[in-house]
Design an enzyme around this catalytic site. Structure first.
Site, PDB file in Angstrom:
ATOM      1  N   CYS A   1       0.827  -1.212   0.000  1.00 21.82           N
ATOM      2  CA  CYS A   1       0.000   0.000   0.000  1.00 21.82           C
ATOM      3  C   CYS A   1       0.861   1.261   0.000  1.00 21.82           C
ATOM      4  O   CYS A   1       0.508   2.257  -0.621  1.00 21.82           O
ATOM      5  CB  CYS A   1      -0.946  -0.015   1.191  1.00 21.82           C
ATOM      6  SG  CYS A   1      -2.067  -1.442   1.137  1.00 21.82           S
ATOM      7  N   THR A   2       1.993   1.189   0.684  1.00 31.28           N
ATOM      8  CA  THR A   2       2.931   2.313   0.685  1.00 31.28           C
ATOM      9  C   THR A   2       3.529   2.503  -0.706  1.00 31.28           C
ATOM     10  O   THR A   2       3.583   3.625  -1.222  1.00 31.28           O
ATOM     11  CB  THR A   2       4.024   2.097   1.743  1.00 31.28           C
ATOM     12  OG1 THR A   2       3.401   2.124   3.034  1.00 31.28           O
ATOM     13  CG2 THR A   2       5.106   3.158   1.665  1.00 31.28           C
TER      14      THR A   2
END
Length: 178
Positions: free
Chosen positions: A69-70
């Site tokens: 997600c980062t």
């Protein structure tokens, strides 16, 4: 009746790895009103209001501050100006680690676009529940036209391709409207 071994293997594999569900192209996007943050500042996000400005790129991700997600947030941040140049509003939604979305918007989204909380109703409406973790969202990206119709969907847990796919759909939409 005898079933071919290859067919059995494919059937078993498809049962073992459930496909991600998502709304299909042409479906009407359910309205969203939620808390979101951009640059660490919280505000109320309304899909209906955002669609008045042009298409909306809505991407769901499992949880703030997880590795995939980062990486995806960084890639969307790098492309944020290109989305804006093409008239699109960009927003990410998650149900994982929602208490950290303000921080995530500042640190990982680099103040370039907002992220918000995906409520249970939104998760259900967009069919993005993550089977492996109750209450979290899977990784699904949508492009929604100003009329509320979905014009692009990509649902896969690998973040690769979500940014390019949504950006291509936005450019194609803009070109078609000229």
């Amino acid at each position: 009746m005898r079933i071919a071994p290859a067919l059995l293997a494919v059937t078993a594999l498809s049962l073992a790895t459930p496909a991600l569900a998502a709304l299909k192209v042409g479906a009407t996007a359910p309205d969203i009103v939620t808390k979101a943050a951009k640059g660490g500042k919280m505000y109320d996000f309304s899909l209906k209001s955002a669609l008045k400005k042009g298409p909306v790129v809505l991407y769901f991700f499992p949880a703030a501050f997880t590795s995939g997600c980062t990486a995806e947030a960084h890639e969307f941040a790098e492309a944020a100006a290109e989305f804006e140049k093409n008239g699109a509003t960009l927003i990410g939604l998650t149900a994982g680690n929602v208490e950290r979305i303000a921080e995530f918007s500042k640190v990982e989204c680099r103040d370039k676009f907002p992220v918000g909380a995906a409520t249970p109703a939104v998760i259900s409406g967009y069919d993005v529940a993550l089977a492996a973790k109750a209450g979290w969202t899977d990784r699904t990206s949508y492009v929604i036209a100003p009329n509320g119709k979905i014009i692009f969907t990509l649902s896969q847990m690998n973040p690769v391709g979500h940014v390019q796919g949504t950006l291509d759909a936005v450019k194609k939409y803009k070109l078609a409207k000229k």
